[in-house]
Design an enzyme around this catalytic site. Structure first.
Site, mmCIF file in Angstrom:
data_model
loop_
_atom_site.group_PDB
_atom_site.id
_atom_site.type_symbol
_atom_site.label_atom_id
_atom_site.label_comp_id
_atom_site.label_asym_id
_atom_site.label_seq_id
_atom_site.Cartn_x
_atom_site.Cartn_y
_atom_site.Cartn_z
ATOM 1 N N HIS A 168 0.852 -1.187 0.000
ATOM 2 C CA HIS A 168 0.000 0.000 0.000
ATOM 3 C C HIS A 168 0.885 1.232 0.000
ATOM 4 C CE1 HIS A 168 -3.004 2.978 1.363
ATOM 5 N NE2 HIS A 168 -3.877 2.155 0.818
ATOM 6 N N GLU A 192 -8.022 -4.110 -0.425
ATOM 7 C CA GLU A 192 -8.598 -4.644 -1.653
ATOM 8 C C GLU A 192 -8.583 -6.167 -1.666
ATOM 9 O OE1 GLU A 192 -6.374 -2.131 -1.741
ATOM 10 O OE2 GLU A 192 -7.593 -0.468 -2.503
#
Length: 361
Positions: free
Chosen positions: A251, A306
């Site tokens: 991320h 996600e």
């Protein structure tokens, strides 16, 4: 120069804290994972817009107001009907939002925010029904926000309680995430004293980009390619040896475990519905974290939101074409909270650039 504005502070905010080094996400003084596991969508939307969790009286009034704003205006339905089938769902949402007539003035109001939030699920469900050549299901006035969304998408069939709970947790945990690309876009537009619909249209345009809102679909493609537990490590090593990215891992902000991923994995583990995709997801996460440390030592790459969003959205039965639109149905709350905050102490956002081109001779 900070390439991509990384590390540049664009605003003071009391809406959320994203602490990537320590893996902490806070919404107005509450850990987001606690809200996702113990509160409703309506509770957290109220918190982001009004700076406190609702009392019992406020909760009932707020839910009633949200329920009362779900019906799609006739002219918006007709506009959606005129859009060709190949127009993607995010573009449909953007067009529908732009066509709504909700007192398009500045400064924006919480009433506008509530109306847009109530309508996005209806827009998605209406278009989804039309594309399947079935009659759109009218919103149910007595269902919660998450339950009503699934009810409309399922052509009037109530969703199982565990599916509603899982989707609600997803909608809460993805509702807000600091100064991300779409939120920044919305704040920039708001700073020009443009209306909330315009700011939302810009934010939706940013969300549509595959580097922002499309990652859960890519995770599902990865899991489908892997297929079986026996194929996990060979598949992952093949991708890493080729220098390709593992979708759903790493991320831009978090340098430790993404608290949103932790919360969603907890929700899935307690859904009472385990299927092979969930078991595959657990095994892929464990193997990928181990292999990423082997191939990229010290990078601290973990599953992000996600990855586990894909597990939840698939389990509750949403087709992949609706995953980014569903993310949008959640994030509209955070976007509008930032628009309200920007307008309350506004200054035109006008960064500088550094010219690196040639000079005239």
């Amino acid at each position: 120069m900070a390439h991509g504005l990384e590390g540049v502070v664009a605003a003071d905010t009391n809406i959320s804290l994203v602490d990537g080094e320590n893996g902490i996400l806070v919404f107005r003084g509450y850990y987001a994972e606690d809200l996702a596991q113990g509160k409703t969508f309506e509770d957290v939307a109220h918190l982001l817009w009004n700076e406190h969790l609702p009392s019992e009286t406020e909760r009932a009034r707020f839910a009633e107001a949200l329920q009362g704003q779900r019906v799609l205006p006739g002219h918006v339905a007709r506009i959606i009907d005129e859009l060709p089938p190949q127009v993607d769902m995010m573009s449909v949402i953007r067009t529908a939002i732009s066509s709504l007539e909700i007192n398009q003035h500045w400064p924006p109001t919480t009433g506008q925010a509530l109306r847009y939030t109530a309508l996005v699920p209806t827009i998605v469900a209406y278009r989804h029904a039309r594309l399947r050549h079935v009659e759109p299901t009218a919103p149910a006035p007595d269902l919660s926000h998450a339950a009503n969304y699934l009810y409309m998408l399922n052509d009037g069939q109530p969703a199982p309680a565990n599916h509603v709970a899982a989707l609600e947790a997803y909608l809460i945990i993805t509702m807000e995430h600091g100064m991300n690309a779409s939120t920044f876009t919305g704040r920039v537009i708001t700073s020009t004293q443009s209306d909330m619909a315009s700011a939302l249209a810009g934010a939706i345009g940013a969300m549509k980009g595959p580097l922002h809102g499309g990652a859960p679909s890519e995770v599902m493609h990865m899991l489908e390619d892997i297929g079986t537990q026996e194929n996990i490590e060979p598949w992952l090593r093949q991708e890493l040896n080729a220098g390709r990215r593992l979708m759903g891992f790493g991320h831009r902000v978090y340098k430790t475990r993404d608290p949103r991923a932790v919360a969603l994995r907890h929700v899935v583990e307690h859904m009472g519905e385990r299927d092979r995709w969930f078991d595959l997801s657990v095994a892929v996460e464990d193997a990928a974290v181990r292999l990423l440390e082997e191939y990229k030592p010290g990078r601290r790459l973990y599953a992000n939101v996600e990855f586990w969003a894909a597990a939840i959205l698939r389990t509750v039965g949403l087709p992949k074409t609706l995953w980014t639109p569903t993310f949008t149905a959640s994030r509209v709350v955070g976007w509008t909270a930032h628009m309200l905050e920007q307008a309350a102490d506004n200054r035109l956002i006008r960064p500088q650039s550094i010219y690196v081109g040639p000079m005239p001779h």
